[in-house]
Enzyme design. Structure first.
Site, short mmCIF file in Angstrom:
data_model
loop_
_atom_site.label_atom_id
_atom_site.label_comp_id
_atom_site.label_asym_id
_atom_site.label_seq_id
_atom_site.Cartn_x
_atom_site.Cartn_y
_atom_site.Cartn_z
N GLU A 632 -0.12 6.27 0.79
CA GLU A 632 -0.58 5.29 1.77
C GLU A 632 0.44 5.21 2.89
OE1 GLU A 632 -0.87 1.63 -0.33
OE2 GLU A 632 -2.52 2.27 -1.61
N HIS A 671 -2.01 -3.97 -0.30
CA HIS A 671 -0.77 -3.83 -1.03
C HIS A 671 0.40 -4.36 -0.21
CE1 HIS A 671 -2.48 -0.17 -3.42
NE2 HIS A 671 -2.86 -1.32 -3.92
#
Length: 715
Positions: A632, A671
């Site tokens: 990510e 996140h």
């Protein structure tokens, strides 16, 4: 949670850090500024500074700070500042404070530094709005010291900061108190950043926080509601406030398609696909793993009520979140009516078939069920008649690493070798015995049952004060020590609330459990740093927190992964996202490509083994012929892992898919670890470093199986 200057100074004052005397002025309370803002209304002595209170930098350079010498100047100045926008943001508040007498300006901050994995104390001989420019001209201006999260701020580090400033020793006692108070403020309030810029020494030799910037760890705030008194809803849209109240991760963009996904990694990957397909997303909305009816109701109201949204895409891969339960919640939210806007639903994984069956009964023609993500995008294109030309997508022929697998970089025509990597057995298989911490809870019980169905040997559970109970035919103990005294334990999986999860990890390590898998999300970052310090030198390996767990297909599953999509094979998969793992593995399986091992390293900034350590383990396994990294935006773990493996001599194919490539800079997307930090080159720097390390880059999810197959064919 970012605090404005006034609230930052309030917290500083409560912690014993001196600030200029000041008050907050609110736009909506100033009906008649001339009457309401006379000198006698204020206890703040002249002269004054009047400052815009926005959650954005650069206000000084944009005229958001003015000096006032008389009460008569205040009404006109206040009206002008309330009409001023800083970085396109209006000011709901102004701070009026006493103008300090400044002898010298310095810079001071405490922060959690993601790359180094520790708190950092930074002190500068010069501070103010030009502190970054000063750094370029004087590299020695700033002294940066790494702190030990467990030991805290050392006296020698305070002395080093003081001596760096070159001050007279008479100022030492107050300086020592200032830094001690700042450290206490930082740790007691779960801060990620406490910045004083400038820190001034007045002509009276007093230390004063002339400006302040504080950021609170959202996970800490969730566990300590008193910290939320500084959360000011006025800085955010109604949609953002409603989403946050419902426990949703939500950001608004400028596109046409409302997006609802479970899991930040899959959400970012879906957002990228929409952008690449000319179907720009109107938002990012992550349901997370435990969305209930209230969250689903609010999510649908936000998306369907947004005039900017022309159609909604729901893309769910069931793991801990069941697609069937989502479908039931969606049916309730619709109230037996057809969606008022086109709604395209793609379900896969846990509960997908049952979920699709339920939604087939929705009346009308505005709900569309898709078998896969590509079909969902086709339906959206037909609905919106989108331009079929990809927007910003790298062409197949020029995508970095996407055209072929370099024989030099990926070990074509030869078997991968470990080089100087020390081969270690992974150590977990069908004979391994597993303990469940939190077995008596709903999630612990449910996933213990699913793990046993996969063939895992679960031997016991632990819940404090529940010794003697029996769950699923398994004995329950009050402590890990009790369980370890009666059973051989190879691994423990943790399903406990965030407030006690860090301690549960340490309890398992104290009992010398070899593998600890912490599923729990929402653990404050500073708590995890102290745990990681205590685990150094222990015999335990930690996976997570905020992880879906690990699986050796056909052997053992310790986690919440849907076991049916995994199959034995030659590809090791490492990921920072659960649902993104499921999506990629599902596509690999459809192409006939199995996995040697899959590990979710965790989505938080600070995790146990992490990508690099996990990569060393899996490539040393003789079953692994290729490595797929599902990463990510944010951080440097993916590129550093690839560089490390190459430096250690592993020549096998390494592939990577990075989600969030079209994310706006500086946005946190789900996140805690998923943030594209400003500076450092951003996403392109990450992709360039991966390519230089000989990594095959998958530009979208469709590339994952195709390029992995091509890489395996060349070995």
């Amino acid at each position: 949670m970012q605090l404005n200057e006034h609230d930052s100074k309030t917290l500083f004052q409560e912690s014993g850090i001196a600030t200029p005397q000041g008050i907050l002025l609110q736009r909506d309370l100033m009906v008649n500024p001339a009457a309401d803002m006379s000198a006698e209304n204020f206890s703040v002595p002249l002269p004054w500074m009047l400052k815009i209170q926005v959650l954005a930098g650069g206000r000084g350079k944009q005229g958001g700070v003015v000096a006032l010498d008389s009460p008569e100047e205040l009404p006109t100045a206040a009206q002008r500042l309330f009409e001023l926008e800083v970085n396109a943001r209006p000011a709901p508040f102004l701070r009026l404070e006493h103008r300090a007498t400044i002898a010298r300006e310095f810079y001071l901050s405490l922060s959690l530094q993601r790359e180094w994995g520790c708190p950092v104390l930074t002190i500068g001989r010069q501070g103010g709005v030009e502190v970054e420019t000063i750094g370029a001209e004087d590299p020695e201006n700033l002294l940066v010291q790494r702190l030990n999260a467990l030991a805290g701020l050392g006296a020698h580090q305070v002395r080093a900061a003081f001596f760096h400033l070159g001050l007279d020793k008479s100022l030492w006692p107050d300086f020592h108190s200032l830094l001690k108070n700042l450290w206490d403020c930082f740790t007691n309030n779960g801060l990620l950043l406490a910045e004083i810029n400038p820190l001034v020494l007045t002509r009276e030799d007093k230390w004063l926080a002339l400006d302040g910037k504080i950021e609170v760890d959202d996970n800490f705030a969730d566990l300590r509601p008193e910290v939320k008194r500084f959360a000011r809803e006025v800085y955010f849209s109604d949609q953002e406030n409603r989403a946050k109240a419902a426990g949703l991760s939500y950001h608004r963009f400028e596109g046409r398609v409302g997006l609802m996904v479970n899991g930040a990694g899959l959400a970012m990957a879906t957002m990228d696909l929409l952008n690449h397909s000319g179907l720009q997303p109107a938002n990012f909305l992550d349901l997370g793993g435990g969305a209930g009816q209230q969250a689903m109701d609010e999510a649908m109201n936000i998306l369907l009520g947004d005039p900017q949204v022309e159609a909604v895409l729901i893309n769910l891969f069931g793991g801990i979140l069941s697609c069937e339960k989502v479908a039931m919640a969606l049916m309730t939210a619709l109230g037996g009516q057809a969606p008022v806007k086109p709604l395209v639903v793609r379900f896969s994984g846990h509960g997908a078939d049952a979920g699709r069956s339920l939604l087939s009964d929705v009346p009308g023609k505005t709900l569309h069920l898709a078998d896969d993500l590509n079909q969902a995008l086709d339906i959206l294109r037909d609905i919106l008649q989108a331009d079929s030309t990809p927007s910003g997508k790298l062409p197949r022929s020029s995508a970095p690493g996407a055209d072929s697998v370099s024989k030099k970089s990926s070990g074509a025509n030869r078997s991968p070798r470990a080089g100087s990597l020390v081969a270690q057995p992974f150590g977990l298989d069908r004979t391994s015995q597993v303990l469940v911490q939190g077995l008596t809870g709903r999630e612990g019980r449910r996933h213990a049952e699913l793990m046993r169905e996969y063939g895992v040997q679960i031997v016991a559970g632990v819940t404090p004060f529940k010794e003697g109970e029996n769950v699923l035919g398994l004995p329950v103990y009050s402590s890990v020590a009790q369980a370890a005294a009666r059973h051989h334990i190879d691994a423990s999986i943790i399903f406990v609330p965030a407030s006690v999860a860090a301690d549960a990890v340490l309890e398992a390590a104290q009992a010398n459990v070899p593998w600890i898998i912490c599923i729990t999300e929402g653990i404050p970052q500073m708590e995890m740093l102290t745990v990681l310090e205590q685990l150094k030198g222990s015999n335990s390996r930690l996976i997570g927190p905020n992880t879906p767990g690990l699986i050796v297909p056909g052997e053992i599953k310790i986690g919440i992964m849907p076991g049916g999509i995994f199959s034995p094979g030659p590809v090791a998969v490492l990921s920072r996202s659960g649902t993104l793992t499921y999506e990629a593995v599902h596509r690999l399986g459809a192409a006939g490509i199995g996995q040697s091992v899959c590990i979710g390293v965790g989505g938080d900034p600070y995790v146990g083994l992490g990508l690099k350590a996990c990569a060393e383990l899996v490539v040393a396994d003789p079953r692994t012929k290729a490595l797929l990294i599902l990463g990510e935006i944010g951080g440097r773990a993916e590129e550093e892992t690839a560089e490390h493996l190459r430096a250690q001599g592993w020549t096998g194919p390494i592939l990577a898919f990075i989600a969030g490539r079209t994310a706006p800079e500086g946005k946190r997307l789900g996140h805690a670890g998923a943030i594209l930090e400003k500076g450092g080159g951003g996403i392109q720097a990450k992709l360039d470093r991966l390519q230089t390390a000989g990594v095959t880059l998958c530009s979208d999810l469709d590339d994952v199986a195709r390029l992995t197959g091509e890489a395996l064919d060349l070995i």
